[in-house]
Enzyme design. Sequence first.
Site, PDB file in Angstrom:
ATOM      1  N   HIS A  13       1.065  -1.098  -0.167  1.00  0.00           N
ATOM      2  CA  HIS A  13       0.356  -0.268  -0.651  1.00  0.00           C
ATOM      3  C   HIS A  13       0.523   0.958   0.387  1.00  0.00           C
ATOM      4  O   HIS A  13       0.084   2.510  -0.103  1.00  0.00           O
ATOM      5  CB  HIS A  13      -0.842   0.362   1.369  1.00  0.00           C
ATOM      6  CG  HIS A  13      -2.666  -0.793   1.374  1.00  0.00           C
ATOM      7  ND1 HIS A  13      -2.258  -1.042   0.126  1.00  0.00           N
ATOM      8  CD2 HIS A  13      -2.676  -2.007   2.642  1.00  0.00           C
ATOM      9  CE1 HIS A  13      -3.795  -1.934   0.195  1.00  0.00           C
ATOM     10  NE2 HIS A  13      -3.677  -2.496   1.449  1.00  0.00           N
ATOM     11  N   CYS A  70       5.520  -5.910 -18.916  1.00  0.00           N
ATOM     12  CA  CYS A  70       4.747  -6.313 -18.367  1.00  0.00           C
ATOM     13  C   CYS A  70       4.163  -6.030 -17.309  1.00  0.00           C
ATOM     14  O   CYS A  70       3.386  -5.242 -16.535  1.00  0.00           O
ATOM     15  CB  CYS A  70       3.623  -6.151 -19.750  1.00  0.00           C
ATOM     16  SG  CYS A  70       3.216  -8.556 -18.777  1.00  0.00           S
TER      17      CYS A  70
HETATM   18  C1  PEP Z   1       3.082  -9.902 -14.054  1.00  0.00           C
HETATM   19  O1  PEP Z   1       3.371 -11.406 -13.291  1.00  0.00           O
HETATM   20  O2  PEP Z   1       4.499  -9.466 -13.959  1.00  0.00           O
HETATM   21  C2  PEP Z   1       2.297  -9.629 -14.537  1.00  0.00           C
HETATM   22  C3  PEP Z   1       2.005  -8.024 -15.329  1.00  0.00           C
HETATM   23  O3  PEP Z   1       1.499 -10.069 -13.899  1.00  0.00           O
HETATM   24  P1  PEP Z   1       0.335  -9.861 -12.848  1.00  0.00           P
HETATM   25  O4  PEP Z   1       1.742  -9.017 -12.028  1.00  0.00           O
HETATM   26  O5  PEP Z   1      -0.952  -9.420 -12.799  1.00  0.00           O
HETATM   27  O6  PEP Z   1       0.931 -11.317 -12.011  1.00  0.00           O
END
Ligand code: PEP
Length: 573
Positions: free
Chosen positions: A206, A504
Site C-alpha cells: 500500500h 509488462c
Molecule cells: C507479472 O507477473 O509481471 C504480470 C504483469 O502479471 P500480474 O502482475 O498480473 O501477475
Amino acid sequence: MLLVNRGVFYGVSMTTSALTSLSGTPVVPGVAAGPVLHVRGEVSPEAIARYGEGDFADADAALAAYDEAVAAVADTFSAKAAAAQGAAAEVLTASAGLARDKGLRSGVAKNLQAGHGPVAAVQGAVDQFVTIFTNMGGLMAERVTDLRDIERRVVAHLVGEPAPGVPTPTEPSILVAEDLAPSDTSGLDPRLVTALVTERGGATSHTAIIARQLGIPCVVGAAGVTQLSSGTFVVVDGEAGTIELGTDPGEARARVEESRRLREELASWSGPASTADGLPVKLLANVADGASAESASAEPVQGVGLFRTELCFLDRKDEPSVQEQAEIYAGVLAPYSDGRHVVVRTLDAGSDKPIAFATHEGEENPALGVRGLRLSFGNPGLMERQLDAIATAAERTGTETWVMAPMVATVAEAADFSAAVRGRGLKAGVMVEIPSAALLAHRMLEVVDFLSIGTNDLTQYAMAADRMATDLAHLTDPWQPAVLQLIAITAHAGTEAGKPVGVCGEAAADPLLATALIGMGITSLSMAARAVRPVGAQLAKVTFETCEAAAEAALGAPDPMAGRAAVRELLGH
Ligand code: PEP
Ligand code: MG
C-alpha cells in the site's frame, strides 16, 4: 547505534564511528529532505492497564461497546475514503468493510463470552485472523497490516486514547514507519509529508501505491530506519533507494530543487517514444477495465500492453456469459480503435487473485498451483468462452487485438493456446513469467506471434520469493541479475526471430531499468498510465548504444543496488 539485519549489514552503510546512510528498495523516484517523523504506532500500555477489563455488566454490554468502537473506526475510514480518490479510496473502503467484518465480530463475541475483557477479546480475535490471512499468503497476507491497524484503532477507541496514525507535521517531514496502512497514508498532504520510508513492505505494498499516487519519493524495505530518532535530518533518494544522514542542509536543498526540476521536465514529455538516436519504442498502458482503458488512452501511449481480464471478475460468483464478457472487453478495446492495439490477457485467476468461478479451493501452495492458463486444463470451456468473447469484442470495435496467456510453462502449452487464438483470427502470444518459458523463449517464438515478460511473477519464480512477502523486498527485485539474465535471454530470442518481446510487469515502469531493457532488445514497455511520461522522457535522453551499455552494466552487477548505481552513473544521474 549498530544496525544489524538478519546477521549481516544488509542495506546499512557505516563508517567506524557513525551511521551515514541506510538503504532499501526504491519505489518512487525523487529526492526529499527533512526531519524524520514517526507514525504513532501502538496504544499506550498505561492507558490499556488503566482501562483493565472495562466496567461492563456482562458480555453483551461489552460487545455493545465493541460495536460502538468499530462503528466509529469504520466511519473514520469511510470519511477518509470519501475525501480520497482512486486506489486510496478503494483501499480505505475495503478497510471500513474489514473493520465491520461479521467473522471478526463473532470472534470477539466468543472471547467475551469466555470471560476475556474487551481489549483482550479484540486482540485475540485479530490474532486469529492474522494467522489465517498469513497462511493464505498473497494478497490476503498483505491485509495483515490493515487488520493490525483496525485492532489498534478499536483498542484506542475503547480505552479513550487518540487514534494512532500520522501526527500532523509542523514542517515538511519524512514519514517513517514499520509499514503503512491505507488509513495512515490517506489524506496526507504532499507539501508536509515529502517522502515515505518503511522498514517493511515491497514494491506492491500500500505504501508504494499511495506514494506513486501522491507523487512523492518512496523507499521500502529499509532495514533499521525505524530506529532513527524523531527529528533526525535525512535526505531520501527514491531512485537510489538511500536514506542519508548528516548531509549539509545547503547541499540537500540543492538536490531537492534539482529533483523537482527534473520531475517537471519529465511530466512535460508527450511522446511518441524513441531513443535519442531515433529507435522507436512502444510505450503501452496496463489496464483493468473500461474506465482505466479510457483514461489511459488520453496518455501518450500506443495502446494497451496488458489488460488484466481477471480484475473485472474479482467480485463475481458465477462466470459471466460470452455476451456479457464481450461487452466488457469491447469497453476496453473501443478507445483504441484509432489504429492502436490492445493486448488482452486471458484469465489469470488463482493465487493472489482468487476468482470464485475459476479458482481451485484449498491448494497447499497456490502460487505454484492451478493458476492462469492451467485452469483451462481441467476446464477448457472457460478459456474457449473467453476467447469467443474477446473475438466478438475485437470484431465489434475493429481494434487490433492481440491475446496472450498467463503462466505458460511449456512450448506445447504455448502451441495449443496459439492455435486456439489464431483460429479466431487474432494475434497470439504468451507471457514469460516462469523461468522455463524464458529459457525456451526461442522455441516459444516458433509457435506464437509475440512474448510479453511478466517481471512480477518471473522475479517471484526465479528467486523463489513470494512477491507479496514484506520481508523479502531485496529478493523480489527485478534488478536481481538472475532475473535480468532471463529477460535478456528472452529479448535475444525475440531479436533473432524478428518478433516483438515486451515487458509488462512493474519493471517496465522504472525509468532507469527501462533503458537497460531496451538495450537488451525489448521492443515495448507496458505500465500504469501515470508511469509513461517519466519512462518516455528518460528514453528520449539516451542513445541505443547507452541503453546497451546500461544492459551490460545491470547484467554484470553483483546485486540490485550495484546495478542501479552503475546505470545511474552511466546515465549521469
Ligand atoms: C507479472 O507477473 O509481471 C504480470 C504483469 O502479471 P500480474 O502482475 O498480473 O501477475
Ligand atoms: Mg503475473
